[in-house]
Design a protein around this motif. Structure first.
Motif, short mmCIF file in Angstrom:
data_model
loop_
_atom_site.label_atom_id
_atom_site.label_comp_id
_atom_site.label_asym_id
_atom_site.label_seq_id
_atom_site.Cartn_x
_atom_site.Cartn_y
_atom_site.Cartn_z
N PRO A 30 0.59 -1.28 -0.14
CA PRO A 30 0.44 0.41 0.16
C PRO A 30 0.99 1.38 0.04
O PRO A 30 1.88 1.38 0.50
N GLY A 31 0.56 2.35 -1.16
CA GLY A 31 1.33 3.31 -0.78
C GLY A 31 2.22 3.09 -1.95
O GLY A 31 2.51 4.17 -2.63
N GLU A 32 2.82 1.96 -2.27
CA GLU A 32 3.85 2.20 -3.60
C GLU A 32 3.57 1.88 -4.92
O GLU A 32 1.47 1.92 -4.75
N ILE A 55 -6.79 -2.18 -14.66
CA ILE A 55 -5.87 -1.27 -14.07
C ILE A 55 -7.59 -0.37 -13.93
O ILE A 55 -7.45 0.08 -12.83
N ASP A 56 -7.83 -0.08 -15.09
CA ASP A 56 -9.12 0.83 -15.16
C ASP A 56 -10.19 0.28 -14.15
O ASP A 56 -11.27 0.97 -13.08
N GLU A 57 -10.55 -0.74 -14.49
CA GLU A 57 -11.22 -1.41 -13.38
C GLU A 57 -11.11 -2.13 -11.66
O GLU A 57 -12.16 -0.88 -11.37
N MET A 58 -10.00 -2.10 -11.85
CA MET A 58 -9.04 -1.56 -10.56
C MET A 58 -9.23 -0.21 -9.79
O MET A 58 -9.71 -0.26 -8.75
N ALA A 59 -8.67 0.92 -10.29
CA ALA A 59 -9.31 2.34 -10.34
C ALA A 59 -10.03 2.36 -9.76
O ALA A 59 -11.20 2.92 -8.78
N SER A 60 -11.08 1.99 -10.71
CA SER A 60 -12.99 2.51 -10.04
C SER A 60 -13.66 1.87 -8.41
O SER A 60 -14.19 2.04 -8.26
N GLU A 61 -12.76 0.68 -8.01
CA GLU A 61 -12.46 -0.07 -7.19
C GLU A 61 -11.77 0.65 -6.11
O GLU A 61 -11.93 -0.53 -5.11
N ASN A 62 -11.59 1.27 -6.58
CA ASN A 62 -10.09 1.67 -5.52
C ASN A 62 -9.04 1.16 -4.44
O ASN A 62 -9.17 1.40 -3.61
N LEU A 63 -8.99 0.20 -5.49
CA LEU A 63 -7.76 -0.99 -5.09
C LEU A 63 -6.54 0.01 -5.16
O LEU A 63 -5.22 -0.29 -4.85
N LEU A 64 -6.73 0.62 -6.59
CA LEU A 64 -5.25 1.40 -7.33
C LEU A 64 -5.82 2.72 -7.73
O LEU A 64 -7.02 3.16 -7.58
N ALA A 75 -3.57 1.67 -3.52
CA ALA A 75 -4.78 2.48 -2.01
C ALA A 75 -3.82 1.33 -1.19
O ALA A 75 -3.69 0.75 -0.09
N SER A 76 -4.02 3.06 -0.09
CA SER A 76 -3.36 2.92 1.30
C SER A 76 -4.95 3.26 2.23
O SER A 76 -5.39 4.47 2.09
N HIS A 77 -4.83 2.90 3.51
CA HIS A 77 -5.58 3.35 4.12
C HIS A 77 -4.79 4.73 4.68
O HIS A 77 -5.53 5.53 6.16
N SER A 174 -0.72 -2.44 7.81
CA SER A 174 0.71 -2.31 8.00
C SER A 174 0.52 -3.19 8.92
O SER A 174 2.30 -4.18 8.38
N ARG A 175 0.42 -3.43 10.08
CA ARG A 175 0.58 -4.68 10.88
C ARG A 175 0.77 -5.55 10.94
O ARG A 175 1.27 -5.88 11.38
N TYR A 176 -1.21 -6.15 10.19
CA TYR A 176 -1.24 -7.58 9.55
C TYR A 176 -1.57 -7.52 8.65
O TYR A 176 -2.04 -9.37 7.81
#
Lengths: 242, 242
Positions: A30-32, A55-64, A75-77, A174-176
DNA sequence: GAGTGGTCTAGACCACTGC
DNA sequence: CAGTGGTCTAGACCACTCG
């Protein structure tokens, strides 16, 4: 004529699955940033357009998250934007100051009927229960109770929760290594019982917003069940209908 | 270097605007099909791929519905799917029987401070107010009050509402040419006052879910303000967080 | 200027619907 | 079968970021 192969899956979805595998395996964290479209196209031996569609599809699902000129990022919390995606509570006044999370309790238990059904784990499997309060401007507004599968969050304790600064999902991430992707919430209006009323500083019987949430990680796997009670005198739950 | 023309808009968005103009003008009506991608590409002198991207975006916004092998159709509130997009109330039992709408009242008024601000109309402009109940399995579960701009819904009356079978948005769409596209809802838990409690058959002071909605048509133009009170003893408000 | 994602095009072929 | 949307490719060029 009916379709011969009902399991047909276009190439770009297969690419998407491969990228998701990389995310689950922690190849890109996440974040990279992930490799460029051209690099991925070469790696998977497909055209750039096909990678792009995955990637478009993953971006629309907020994964990327795509950033023109810079690259595509996991994507990162830790990103404050994703924080408000999972807490739709807004002050009446409109000013957005992030709340303070105050852990109250954290203990081990065994999954009962409901927890095992919702989380998709064995009856009696180890779970972890967390109670906490969210304070806005010093006032307790949300009282949460979280049920987590024990195997995924080994070592989670009140001390860990208290010593972490940031949202609980960014701690989990980040931890788990557990990334919350999407959730379903069930909302009801309920009356505050005595104990809740004391904790939240309202009168017994006051109306509270009950928010029951099931949260999923990659592959639609349920990894959190939670119930929150929201005090909605000075805040409201904002939802967009599309 | 900063961008010279901050108003840059890609070709496919211009095509999208043109298609939306066609929808607003009623060139293609809800439920009907729009021309094929090839025809639209010829009409606007662009490639099929550019039309495709415009339509993709509109389909993701639920303005259009693609059906492989058949064509692309204008979304309609006559479609039962779009009904549940705008009423996220589900029975605890899970069985989905559409509710019965019972209009109680319909009268003319003049916009006060709040209505004029929310609806973006002049203070004192004509508005129409509708009160109604939604009954699930014969029980009153939702008590709604709608505020509508008078100029858009001329002729709307209790008789019109009572004689129409179907959702109120499909009435607005077919009779007044006003299509509801998206909405923002603000949710709170409140206590039932005396009058509301009587109407809904609950005890005074019972917790109810207050749902305040602003609804928009094409071009982000607000065309409805409403407030609903939901009885959530046997139903819940379902929301998906992405 | 090099590298990234974003747009646009043209053409081939696939999957689905309905005549 | 023709017509529709859906996929995949290859290549050109644009907009943006950063060193």
């Amino acid at each position: 004529m009916p379709q011969e192969s009902p399991t047909f899956s276009p190439l770009y979805r297969q690419i998407k699955s491969l990228i998701i595998q990389g995310l689950e395996a922690g190849e890109w964290r996440p974040g990279e940033s992930i490799p460029s479209e051209i690099d991925l196209a070469a790696r998977y031996s497909v055209s750039q357009g096909t990678v792009r569609k995955a990637i478009d599809e993953m971006a629309s699902e907020n994964l990327l998250i795509r950033k023109q000129g810079k690259g595509t990022f996991v994507a990162s919390h830790l990103d404050p934007r994703s924080f408000f995606r999972f807490l739709r509570l807004v002050p009446n006044s409109g000013d957005i100051t992030p709340p303070q999370s105050v852990p109250l309790d954290c203990w081990r238990a065994r999954a009962g009927q409901e927890a095992s059904r919702v989380l998709g784990i064995e009856l009696g499997a180890a779970i972890i229960i967390v109670r906490r309060v969210l304070k806005f401007a010093g006032k307790p507004i949300v009282l949460d109770e979280l049920y987590l599968p024990g195997d995924l969050f080994q070592g989670l304790s009140l001390e860990v929760l208290q010593s972490y600064n940031g949202s609980i999902y960014s701690l989990f991430e980040s931890r788990y290594g557990v990334r919350m992707i999407r959730a379903e919430e069930r909302l009801r209006a309920v009356a505050a019982d005595r104990q809740t009323a004391d904790t939240m500083g309202v009168l017994e019987g006051s109306p509270l917003l009950s928010v029951e949430r099931v949260t999923y990680t990659y592959g639609d796997r349920a990894v959190e069940w939670r119930r929150g009670l929201y005090s909605t005198a000075e805040h409201y739950y904002l939802n967009e209908l599309g």
